[in-house]
Design an enzyme around this catalytic site. Sequence first.
Site, PDB file in Angstrom:
ATOM      1  N   ASP A   1     -87.892 -27.724  39.828  1.00  0.00           N
ATOM      2  CA  ASP A   1     -87.293 -29.040  39.578  1.00  0.00           C
ATOM      3  C   ASP A   1     -85.782 -29.017  39.830  1.00  0.00           C
ATOM      4  O   ASP A   1     -85.161 -30.078  39.943  1.00  0.00           O
ATOM      5  CB  ASP A   1     -87.506 -29.442  38.106  1.00  0.00           C
ATOM      6  CG  ASP A   1     -88.700 -30.351  37.915  1.00  0.00           C
ATOM      7  OD1 ASP A   1     -88.962 -31.178  38.802  1.00  0.00           O
ATOM      8  OD2 ASP A   1     -89.355 -30.242  36.856  1.00  0.00           O
TER       9      ASP A   1
ATOM     10  N   GLN B   1     -93.270 -31.047  32.679  1.00  0.00           N
ATOM     11  CA  GLN B   1     -93.224 -32.502  32.875  1.00  0.00           C
ATOM     12  C   GLN B   1     -92.383 -33.152  31.775  1.00  0.00           C
ATOM     13  O   GLN B   1     -92.575 -32.888  30.588  1.00  0.00           O
ATOM     14  CB  GLN B   1     -94.659 -33.072  32.878  1.00  0.00           C
ATOM     15  CG  GLN B   1     -94.745 -34.537  33.239  1.00  0.00           C
ATOM     16  CD  GLN B   1     -94.321 -34.866  34.664  1.00  0.00           C
ATOM     17  OE1 GLN B   1     -94.443 -34.045  35.566  1.00  0.00           O
ATOM     18  NE2 GLN B   1     -93.805 -36.060  34.866  1.00  0.00           N
TER      19      GLN B   1
ATOM     20  N   LYS C   1     -99.727 -33.946  41.164  1.00  0.00           N
ATOM     21  CA  LYS C   1     -99.022 -32.734  41.598  1.00  0.00           C
ATOM     22  C   LYS C   1    -100.028 -31.615  41.851  1.00  0.00           C
ATOM     23  O   LYS C   1     -99.953 -30.908  42.849  1.00  0.00           O
ATOM     24  CB  LYS C   1     -97.987 -32.314  40.540  1.00  0.00           C
ATOM     25  CG  LYS C   1     -96.771 -33.235  40.521  1.00  0.00           C
ATOM     26  CD  LYS C   1     -95.851 -33.025  39.326  1.00  0.00           C
ATOM     27  CE  LYS C   1     -94.734 -34.079  39.336  1.00  0.00           C
ATOM     28  NZ  LYS C   1     -93.837 -34.020  38.180  1.00  0.00           N
TER      29      LYS C   1
END
Length: 283
Positions: free
Chosen positions: A121, A98, A54
Amino acid sequence: MSKAKIIDGKKLSNDIKKEVASQVAQLKLEGVSPGLAVVLVGDDPASQVYVRNKASACDAAGIYSKVINLPAHTKEHELLKVIQELNNDEIIHGILVQLPLPAHINSANIIQEINPNKDVDGFHINNVGLLTTGNPNMKPCTPYGVMKMLESEKVPVWGAEAVIVGASNIVGKPMALLLLAQGATVTICNSKTKDLSAHTSRADILVVATGRPNMVTGDMIKPGAVVIDVGINRMENNKLCGDVEFESASQVAGAITPVPGGVGPMTIAMLLTNTVEAAKRTL
Ligand code: GUN
């Protein structure tokens, strides 16, 4: 030889990343430099790889990225404090924690702490609610990437029978909502579903996100169906495989995503897209 068309997620994600890079360059001219913070708690090797990927995708697109590595024993209140600091940091437009987090941390509490406008997200309850009511703010990256693949392959979604195997908050549930919003008739199967084949073999669009290697086989697929494999499983021989058995499925499907090189790269492309979108809104 595969009979199905292989859907090239790598190529599509590269096209999207190029578009993101040009939007980043434009935003910088307008005085905004997009920034993403990625928080990793603990030292899970797979998560470390995802986080590294990422960050390097951000670099390539000109997005500033800040990776915050915290030890596995980090307390929930300490992590909440890190999130609050990132919420207040003007150079950070997107925050990603994460998952999975260590078991002693309540993930829902952490996600709820993220400013919904920085929640790239799309996991915050506000964003889940907006997606559910058909007015999305941030779309979760993996299902968003799948929708982009269907669009780029010109797969008809309106009126299609869409079956999703796996009901997670990260993939299955938001996937269902995005397909529903585009007019599909949606079925979500889960680990308790009695006759899985009866459902999967009706699907014009089959999305599999279970984390169980090779669980969907060719005999469970309708001839000509579009098969989207969200799974990434590391096998004993160190090879990656999906949740769909590619060998048999690609003999029956009309189109199928490979693993690797299918959905995986799309998730990162959509993360960059969401980060730029979040930055644009501060203009
Ligand atoms: N772990 C697996 N997939 C994801 C994702 O899309 N976002 C985050 N934050 N963690 C994940």
